[in-house]
Design a protein around this motif. Structure first.
Motif, PDB file in Angstrom:
ATOM      1  N   THR A 112      41.294   9.015 -10.174  1.00  0.00           N
ATOM      2  CA  THR A 112      42.160   9.273  -8.781  1.00  0.00           C
ATOM      3  C   THR A 112      41.742  10.294  -8.088  1.00  0.00           C
ATOM      4  O   THR A 112      41.689  10.441  -6.799  1.00  0.00           O
ATOM      5  N   LEU A 159      38.633   9.504  -5.771  1.00  0.00           N
ATOM      6  CA  LEU A 159      39.307   8.707  -4.712  1.00  0.00           C
ATOM      7  C   LEU A 159      39.745   9.506  -3.768  1.00  0.00           C
ATOM      8  O   LEU A 159      39.718   9.438  -2.485  1.00  0.00           O
ATOM      9  N   ILE A 160      40.822  10.758  -4.016  1.00  0.00           N
ATOM     10  CA  ILE A 160      41.270  11.429  -3.200  1.00  0.00           C
ATOM     11  C   ILE A 160      40.297  12.213  -2.428  1.00  0.00           C
ATOM     12  O   ILE A 160      40.462  12.690  -1.290  1.00  0.00           O
ATOM     13  N   THR A 186      38.560  10.442  -0.041  1.00  0.00           N
ATOM     14  CA  THR A 186      39.570  10.139   1.339  1.00  0.00           C
ATOM     15  C   THR A 186      39.344  11.350   2.035  1.00  0.00           C
ATOM     16  O   THR A 186      39.419  11.290   3.328  1.00  0.00           O
ATOM     17  N   THR A 221      39.639   1.437   3.285  1.00  0.00           N
ATOM     18  CA  THR A 221      39.638   1.572   2.177  1.00  0.00           C
ATOM     19  C   THR A 221      37.946   1.057   1.464  1.00  0.00           C
ATOM     20  O   THR A 221      37.513   1.649   0.471  1.00  0.00           O
ATOM     21  N   VAL A 255      36.015   4.491   1.873  1.00  0.00           N
ATOM     22  CA  VAL A 255      36.276   5.488   0.757  1.00  0.00           C
ATOM     23  C   VAL A 255      35.963   4.912  -0.685  1.00  0.00           C
ATOM     24  O   VAL A 255      35.268   5.766  -1.483  1.00  0.00           O
ATOM     25  N   LEU A 268      39.095   0.634  -6.425  1.00  0.00           N
ATOM     26  CA  LEU A 268      40.080   1.694  -5.708  1.00  0.00           C
ATOM     27  C   LEU A 268      41.407   0.954  -5.807  1.00  0.00           C
ATOM     28  O   LEU A 268      42.623   1.536  -5.823  1.00  0.00           O
ATOM     29  N   PHE A 303      45.219   2.673  -5.800  1.00  0.00           N
ATOM     30  CA  PHE A 303      45.740   2.571  -4.463  1.00  0.00           C
ATOM     31  C   PHE A 303      45.898   1.424  -3.766  1.00  0.00           C
ATOM     32  O   PHE A 303      45.116   0.883  -3.759  1.00  0.00           O
ATOM     33  N   LYS A 350      45.331   2.023   2.603  1.00  0.00           N
ATOM     34  CA  LYS A 350      44.946   3.153   3.283  1.00  0.00           C
ATOM     35  C   LYS A 350      46.165   4.217   3.325  1.00  0.00           C
ATOM     36  O   LYS A 350      45.695   5.387   3.151  1.00  0.00           O
ATOM     37  N   GLU A 408      48.417   4.615   1.057  1.00  0.00           N
ATOM     38  CA  GLU A 408      48.852   5.455   0.034  1.00  0.00           C
ATOM     39  C   GLU A 408      47.598   6.383  -0.307  1.00  0.00           C
ATOM     40  O   GLU A 408      47.945   7.421  -0.973  1.00  0.00           O
ATOM     41  N   LEU A 409      46.238   6.475   0.271  1.00  0.00           N
ATOM     42  CA  LEU A 409      45.179   7.201  -0.109  1.00  0.00           C
ATOM     43  C   LEU A 409      45.535   8.306   0.818  1.00  0.00           C
ATOM     44  O   LEU A 409      45.424   9.682   0.486  1.00  0.00           O
TER      45      LEU A 409
END
Length: 204
Positions: free
Chosen positions: A18, A21-22, A25, A39, A42, A53, A57, A60, A62-63
């Motif tokens: 997580t 991924l954050i 982003t 997405t 990312v 991903l 999430f 997009k 939510e990211l």
């Protein structure tokens, strides 16, 4: 067709994915802006498959919200610490505002790319909509401070001063941090902002 149930980041491996991924982003937002964030982009940046991903999430939005949450949390924590220091060190009003302004500007600069993308491109609106946590923190501190140092004011007057003071402080900090013109002398401008705000804490 319903989406697969997303993984809640409970175990360390899930939390690490997580966070990766954050982070990815945030980098894509900084480098390419909100409009070009996808997405797929990312996932490539994070070094994972798009399928992975989507386990964490939904899309997009939510990211971007996860990046916004983390950015707001970090800026708010820094601002809260600066507020506490200003009070515990018993700083004069202008010195306290100078410290708060410099700290807030530095905190925003740390996240400049993300903040710029969220404020200028994401469909969220003004900073108070994008980062309500910051405004709430400022409001709580402002009400406490103005109640202590300006007992001569009515409740309505105190609320009015908090309202306009938050707007002046936050707008100045975001403008200084995000898109300052090349001729700006940052320490001087921060000092002037503090001198503009400090008289509100002085009766008379």
């Amino acid at each position: 067709m319903p989406r697969p149930k997303r993984i809640r980041p409970v175990q360390q491996r899930s939390r690490d994915t997580t966070a990766t991924l954050i982070d990815a982003t945030a980098r894509v937002l900084t480098a390419h802006g909100y409009a070009h964030l996808t997405t797929n982009h990312v996932a490539r940046e994070a070094g994972v498959s798009v399928g992975t991903l989507y386990r964490y999430f939904a899309d997009k939005a939510e990211l971007v919200e996860a990046v916004r949450d983390r950015t707001a949390t970090e800026i708010t924590a820094t601002l809260t610490a600066a507020m506490s220091a200003s009070v515990s060190d018993n700083l004069e009003p202008v010195d306290g505002f100078r410290h708060l302004t410099a700290t807030m500007v530095e905190a925003i600069e740390t996240h400049r790319g993300v903040v710029r993308a969220l404020l200028s491109e994401a469909p969220l609106g003004l900073y108070s909509n994008v980062f309500p946590e910051i405004e709430q923190t400022l409001g709580h501190f402002g009400r406490l401070l103005i109640t202590i140092v300006r007992p001569d004011l009515t409740r309505e007057q105190r609320e009015s001063m908090v309202y306009i003071g938050m707007a002046v402080f936050a707008t100045a900090c975001f403008r200084i941090a995000i898109d300052p013109p090349p001729y700006i002398d940052k320490p001087w401008v921060i000092d002037q902002a503090a001198r503009l705000l400090a008289p509100a804490l002085t009766p008379g």
